[in-house]
Enzyme design. Structure first.
Site, PDB file in Angstrom:
ATOM      1  N   ARG A 181       0.821  -1.228   0.000  1.00 22.58           N
ATOM      2  CA  ARG A 181       0.000   0.000   0.000  1.00 22.58           C
ATOM      3  C   ARG A 181       0.853   1.277   0.000  1.00 22.58           C
ATOM      4  NH1 ARG A 181      -2.700  -2.933   4.011  1.00 22.58           N
ATOM      5  NH2 ARG A 181      -4.393  -4.134   3.113  1.00 22.58           N
ATOM      6  N   LYS A 210       1.855  11.784 -10.718  1.00 23.59           N
ATOM      7  CA  LYS A 210       1.050  10.921 -11.591  1.00 23.59           C
ATOM      8  C   LYS A 210       1.845   9.668 -11.933  1.00 23.59           C
ATOM      9  CE  LYS A 210      -1.646  14.305 -14.156  1.00 23.59           C
ATOM     10  NZ  LYS A 210      -1.918  14.782 -15.518  1.00 23.59           N
ATOM     11  N   GLU A 262       8.687  20.345 -24.086  1.00 27.25           N
ATOM     12  CA  GLU A 262       7.973  20.587 -22.826  1.00 27.25           C
ATOM     13  C   GLU A 262       8.588  21.788 -22.103  1.00 27.25           C
ATOM     14  OE1 GLU A 262       5.267  19.000 -22.051  1.00 27.25           O
ATOM     15  OE2 GLU A 262       5.365  17.157 -23.228  1.00 27.25           O
ATOM     16  N   LYS A 290       6.328  24.014 -13.567  1.00 30.11           N
ATOM     17  CA  LYS A 290       5.432  22.888 -13.304  1.00 30.11           C
ATOM     18  C   LYS A 290       4.957  22.938 -11.851  1.00 30.11           C
ATOM     19  CE  LYS A 290       4.285  18.137 -13.880  1.00 30.11           C
ATOM     20  NZ  LYS A 290       4.458  16.830 -14.429  1.00 30.11           N
ATOM     21  N   GLU A 309      -5.505  17.671 -10.216  1.00 29.53           N
ATOM     22  CA  GLU A 309      -6.061  18.076 -11.510  1.00 29.53           C
ATOM     23  C   GLU A 309      -7.584  18.106 -11.494  1.00 29.53           C
ATOM     24  OE1 GLU A 309      -4.779  15.700 -14.862  1.00 29.53           O
ATOM     25  OE2 GLU A 309      -4.223  17.519 -15.936  1.00 29.53           O
ATOM     26  N   ARG A 340      -4.153  22.803 -13.258  1.00 35.77           N
ATOM     27  CA  ARG A 340      -3.088  21.904 -13.717  1.00 35.77           C
ATOM     28  C   ARG A 340      -3.265  21.537 -15.195  1.00 35.77           C
ATOM     29  NH1 ARG A 340      -0.626  16.769 -10.337  1.00 35.77           N
ATOM     30  NH2 ARG A 340       0.777  16.112 -11.979  1.00 35.77           N
ATOM     31  N   ASN A 380      -1.353  20.917 -20.167  1.00 34.15           N
ATOM     32  CA  ASN A 380      -1.640  20.159 -21.398  1.00 34.15           C
ATOM     33  C   ASN A 380      -1.592  21.036 -22.643  1.00 34.15           C
ATOM     34  OD1 ASN A 380      -2.080  17.615 -20.299  1.00 34.15           O
ATOM     35  ND2 ASN A 380      -4.111  18.251 -19.605  1.00 34.15           N
ATOM     36  N   HIS A 403      -1.066  19.618 -26.079  1.00 37.79           N
ATOM     37  CA  HIS A 403      -1.145  18.157 -26.024  1.00 37.79           C
ATOM     38  C   HIS A 403      -2.378  17.589 -26.720  1.00 37.79           C
ATOM     39  CE1 HIS A 403       2.209  18.557 -23.356  1.00 37.79           C
ATOM     40  NE2 HIS A 403       2.285  17.256 -23.177  1.00 37.79           N
ATOM     41  N   HIS A 433      -1.549  15.149 -29.500  1.00 34.07           N
ATOM     42  CA  HIS A 433      -1.891  13.735 -29.380  1.00 34.07           C
ATOM     43  C   HIS A 433      -2.663  13.266 -30.614  1.00 34.07           C
ATOM     44  CE1 HIS A 433      -3.910  10.125 -27.734  1.00 34.07           C
ATOM     45  NE2 HIS A 433      -2.703   9.954 -27.234  1.00 34.07           N
ATOM     46  N   HIS A 477       6.633  12.471 -29.483  1.00 35.41           N
ATOM     47  CA  HIS A 477       5.713  13.211 -28.616  1.00 35.41           C
ATOM     48  C   HIS A 477       6.077  14.703 -28.574  1.00 35.41           C
ATOM     49  CE1 HIS A 477       3.022  14.002 -25.321  1.00 35.41           C
ATOM     50  NE2 HIS A 477       4.018  14.500 -24.611  1.00 35.41           N
TER      51      HIS A 477
HETATM   52  N1  NAD Z   1       3.857  11.122 -14.895  1.00 31.54           N
HETATM   53  C1  NAD Z   1       3.838  12.216 -15.606  1.00 31.54           C
HETATM   54  O1  NAD Z   1       3.419  13.278 -15.155  1.00 31.54           O
HETATM   55  C2  NAD Z   1       4.344  12.174 -17.023  1.00 31.54           C
HETATM   56  C3  NAD Z   1       4.543  13.371 -17.727  1.00 31.54           C
HETATM   57  C4  NAD Z   1       5.050  13.295 -19.017  1.00 31.54           C
HETATM   58  C5  NAD Z   1       5.339  12.071 -19.582  1.00 31.54           C
HETATM   59  N2  NAD Z   1       5.132  10.926 -18.876  1.00 31.54           N
HETATM   60  C6  NAD Z   1       5.431   9.617 -19.456  1.00 31.54           C
HETATM   61  O2  NAD Z   1       6.808   9.578 -19.776  1.00 31.54           O
HETATM   62  C7  NAD Z   1       7.014   8.631 -20.821  1.00 31.54           C
HETATM   63  C8  NAD Z   1       7.983   9.182 -21.837  1.00 31.54           C
HETATM   64  O3  NAD Z   1       9.196   9.469 -21.181  1.00 31.54           O
HETATM   65  P1  NAD Z   1      10.554   9.573 -21.992  1.00 31.54           P
HETATM   66  O4  NAD Z   1      10.374  10.452 -23.150  1.00 31.54           O
HETATM   67  O5  NAD Z   1      11.614   9.881 -21.023  1.00 31.54           O
HETATM   68  O6  NAD Z   1      10.700   8.112 -22.624  1.00 31.54           O
HETATM   69  P2  NAD Z   1      11.543   6.815 -22.173  1.00 31.54           P
HETATM   70  O7  NAD Z   1      11.500   6.617 -20.730  1.00 31.54           O
HETATM   71  O8  NAD Z   1      11.029   5.710 -23.044  1.00 31.54           O
HETATM   72  O9  NAD Z   1      13.025   7.198 -22.603  1.00 31.54           O
HETATM   73  C9  NAD Z   1      13.304   7.400 -23.960  1.00 31.54           C
HETATM   74  C10 NAD Z   1      14.496   6.543 -24.412  1.00 31.54           C
HETATM   75  O10 NAD Z   1      15.684   7.119 -23.879  1.00 31.54           O
HETATM   76  C11 NAD Z   1      16.441   6.109 -23.205  1.00 31.54           C
HETATM   77  N3  NAD Z   1      17.201   6.793 -22.175  1.00 31.54           N
HETATM   78  C12 NAD Z   1      16.760   7.260 -20.992  1.00 31.54           C
HETATM   79  N4  NAD Z   1      17.720   7.963 -20.387  1.00 31.54           N
HETATM   80  C13 NAD Z   1      18.802   7.929 -21.180  1.00 31.54           C
HETATM   81  C14 NAD Z   1      20.106   8.503 -21.114  1.00 31.54           C
HETATM   82  N5  NAD Z   1      20.461   9.314 -20.122  1.00 31.54           N
HETATM   83  N6  NAD Z   1      20.969   8.243 -22.130  1.00 31.54           N
HETATM   84  C15 NAD Z   1      20.600   7.463 -23.179  1.00 31.54           C
HETATM   85  N7  NAD Z   1      19.372   6.926 -23.321  1.00 31.54           N
HETATM   86  C16 NAD Z   1      18.482   7.164 -22.332  1.00 31.54           C
HETATM   87  C17 NAD Z   1      15.427   5.111 -22.732  1.00 31.54           C
HETATM   88  O11 NAD Z   1      15.998   3.852 -22.505  1.00 31.54           O
HETATM   89  C18 NAD Z   1      14.450   5.106 -23.905  1.00 31.54           C
HETATM   90  O12 NAD Z   1      14.924   4.266 -24.923  1.00 31.54           O
HETATM   91  C19 NAD Z   1       5.659   8.306 -21.409  1.00 31.54           C
HETATM   92  O13 NAD Z   1       5.267   7.016 -21.035  1.00 31.54           O
HETATM   93  C20 NAD Z   1       4.748   9.355 -20.774  1.00 31.54           C
HETATM   94  O14 NAD Z   1       3.429   8.872 -20.591  1.00 31.54           O
HETATM   95  C21 NAD Z   1       4.645  10.956 -17.609  1.00 31.54           C
END
Ligand code: NAD
Length: 365
Positions: free
Chosen positions: A122, A144, A186, A229, A239, A244, A248, A251, A255, A268
Site C-alpha cells: 500500500r 502521476k 515541454e 510545473k 487536476e 493543472r 496540457n 497536447h 496527441h 511526442h
Molecule cells: N507522470 C507524468 O506526469 C508524465 C509526464 C510526461 C510524460 N510521462 C510519461 O513519460 C514517458 C515518456 O518518457 P521519456 O520520453 O523519457 O521516454 P523513455 O523513458 O522511453 O526514454 C526514452 C528513451 O531514452 C532512453 N534513455 C533514458 N535515459 C537515457 C540517457 N540518459 N541516455 C541514453 N538513453 C536514455 C530510454 O531507454 C528510452 O529508450 C511516457 O510514457 C509518458 O506517458 C509521464
C-alpha cells in the site's frame, strides 16, 4: 555515520524545490552538480532499496547496483508485466514497507516505478532519478503514475509523489538528439506558461549552449522549467480545478497528430511543439491570443527546428477528429483546449469543428 564523501555531497547538491502535493505529501527535488554528487547521495539510502532501470539506463551506472530489475527500454514495457516484475523482485528481496524503490530512467521507468511503489504494501518509499530531459522537467514531478492498458496510454494509474527526485544533467550527455528535443518541447511549453519571462529569454539567448548540452546551462534550464510545473501542480494537485490542465498546452492537438501517424511518425515532443503552435493560432483566430505574442512564441519553436507548419491531409481528418473525441480530459463530453491569452495566461475553451479543420488540414474544403 555519513562518510566524508556524503558530507561533501550535502554541501554540493542544492535543493531545487520542495513541492507540496495532495494530502500534504512533499517531493524534494535535488539538483546534483555532477555524477559524483548523484552517486554519493544515492549511496546514502543504504541497502534497503530496489533499483528499477531499463536496458539503456543500466549502461549509465557502473558497477550496476543491486538488487535491481532491468526492463526493456521504451513505452512497450509500460504494462502489468513490467509492474509485476518489479513487485516480484521486491517480495523476493523481502522488502518491507520501509524499503525504497529507486527508478533510474526516463518517463517510462519513472511512471512504472512510481506505480509499483504505490501498490507495494500500500505504498513504499520512492526516489526517482530521471535521466531524460522529459522526465526531468515533467514525468518525475507531480505524483502521476501510470501504465498503459488495453491499448490506452496511461489508462491505469495512481497519484503517488516521490519523496525525492534527484536530477543530474550529466546523464543527458548520452541522450539522443531526438529524445533531447522531445523534452525540450515541454521546456518551451513551460516557458510560455511561466509567470515571468526568464525561461523564455534563456531559450532565446542560449540556444547554442542548450543544444550543446552545457551542464551548467541545462541545470538552470531544468530548474526554471520545474518551477513552472511546480506552480501549476501545487495549486491543483489532483487536476480537479482546471489549473493543472494548463500543462496540457499543445497536447490535445499534439496527441491527435501522433494518432494520425499511428504513434510512429511523430515523436511526442515534436507533436507537442506543433500542437502548441496550433493552439496559439486558434487563440489568434478567436481573438484570445495577443498576435505579437503568438508570432514570437511560434518563432521560438521554429528556432529549435520543430516542424510547426505541417498540416494533415484531408484523408487524415477523421482519425484526427476521433482522437480528439477520445481525449481523456473531456468535461461534460466536450473537448477543452488550452489556449494562451499571453505569457503565463492560459485559458480553457472549446473550439468549433470548422475552425479546427481550418487550423490543421492542408487544404480544407
Ligand atoms: N507522470 C507524468 O506526469 C508524465 C509526464 C510526461 C510524460 N510521462 C510519461 O513519460 C514517458 C515518456 O518518457 P521519456 O520520453 O523519457 O521516454 P523513455 O523513458 O522511453 O526514454 C526514452 C528513451 O531514452 C532512453 N534513455 C533514458 N535515459 C537515457 C540517457 N540518459 N541516455 C541514453 N538513453 C536514455 C530510454 O531507454 C528510452 O529508450 C511516457 O510514457 C509518458 O506517458 C509521464
Amino acid at each position: 555515520m555519513p562518510t566524508t564523501r556524503n558530507l561533501l555531497y550535502k554541501m554540493n547538491m542544492n535543493t531545487c524545490c520542495s513541492v507540496t502535493l495532495a494530502d500534504g505529501q512533499t517531493t524534494n527535488v535535488l539538483l546534483a552538480d555532477d555524477i559524483y554528487d548523484l552517486s554519493a547521495h544515492l549511496s546514502e539510502y543504504g541497502n534497503n532499496v530496489l533499483w528499477v532501470l531499463d536496458g539503456n539506463t543500466a549502461r549509465l551506472i557502473r558497477p550496476l547496483p543491486t538488487p535491481r530489475v532491468i526492463l526493456e527500454p521504451g513505452e512497450s514495457a509500460k504494462n502489468w508485466r513490467g509492474t509485476e516484475r518489479i513487485l516480484r523482485a521486491a517480495v523476493e528481496e523481502g522488502m518491507a514497507r520501509d524499503g525504497r524503490f529507486i527508478g533510474f530512467g526516463g518517463g517510462v521507468i519513472c511512471d512504472m516505478t512510481a506505480f509499483a511503489a504505490s501498490l507495494y504494501m500500500r505504498g513504499c518509499r520512492l526516489t526517482l532519478v530521471p535521466t531524460t530531459l522529459l522526465a526531468m522537467v515533467d514525468a518525475s514531478l507531480g505524483g502521476k503514475t501510470a501504465i498503459d492498458f488495453m491499448g490506452g496510454k496511461n489508462l491505469v494509474g495512481t497519484f503517488y509523489p516521490a519523496q525525492d527526485v534527484l536530477i543530474c544533467c550529466d546523464t543527458l550527455k548520452s541522450l539522443s538528439d531526438k529524445e533531447f528535443l522531445n523534452g525540450l518541447a515541454e521546456v518551451i511549453k513551460h516557458a510560455l506558461l511561466a509567470q515571468d519571462e526568464e525561461l523564455y529569454r534563456m531559450l532565446l539567448l542560449k540556444k547554442h549552449q542548450i543544444m550543446g548540452r552545457d551542464p551548467a546551462v541545462l541545470r538552470n534550464l531544468v530548474e526554471l522549467s520545474l518551477k513552472v510545473k511546480q506552480s501549476y501542480i501545487e495549486r491543483d494537485p489532483k487536476e480537479t480545478l482546471g489549473i493543472r490542465q494548463a500543462l496540457n498546452l499543445g497536447h490535445t492537438f499534439g496527441h491527435a497528430l501522433e494518432s494520425c501517424g499511428r504513434f510512429t511518425t511523430w515523436s511526442h515532443g515534436a507533436a507537442v511543439a506543433w500542437g502548441t503552435c496550433r493552439a496559439l493560432e486558434a487563440g489568434e483566430k478567436l481573438g484570445i491570443t495577443d498576435q505579437r505574442y503568438a508570432s514570437g512564441a511560434t518563432k521560438l519553436f521554429a528556432m529549435y527546428g520543430y516542424d510547426i507548419d505541417y498540416r494533415i491531409g484531408r484523408g487524415d481528418w477523421q482519425l484526427f477528429r476521433q482522437s480528439l473525441l477520445k481525449d481523456k480530459k473531456k468535461q461534460d463530453g466536450l473537448v477543452r483546449f488550452v489556449l494562451l491569452e499571453k505569457q503565463g495566461k492560459p485559458v480553457l475553451t472549446t473550439i468549433e469543428l470548422k475552425l479546427l479543420q481550418n487550423l490543421v488540414i492542408s487544404s480544407p474544403i
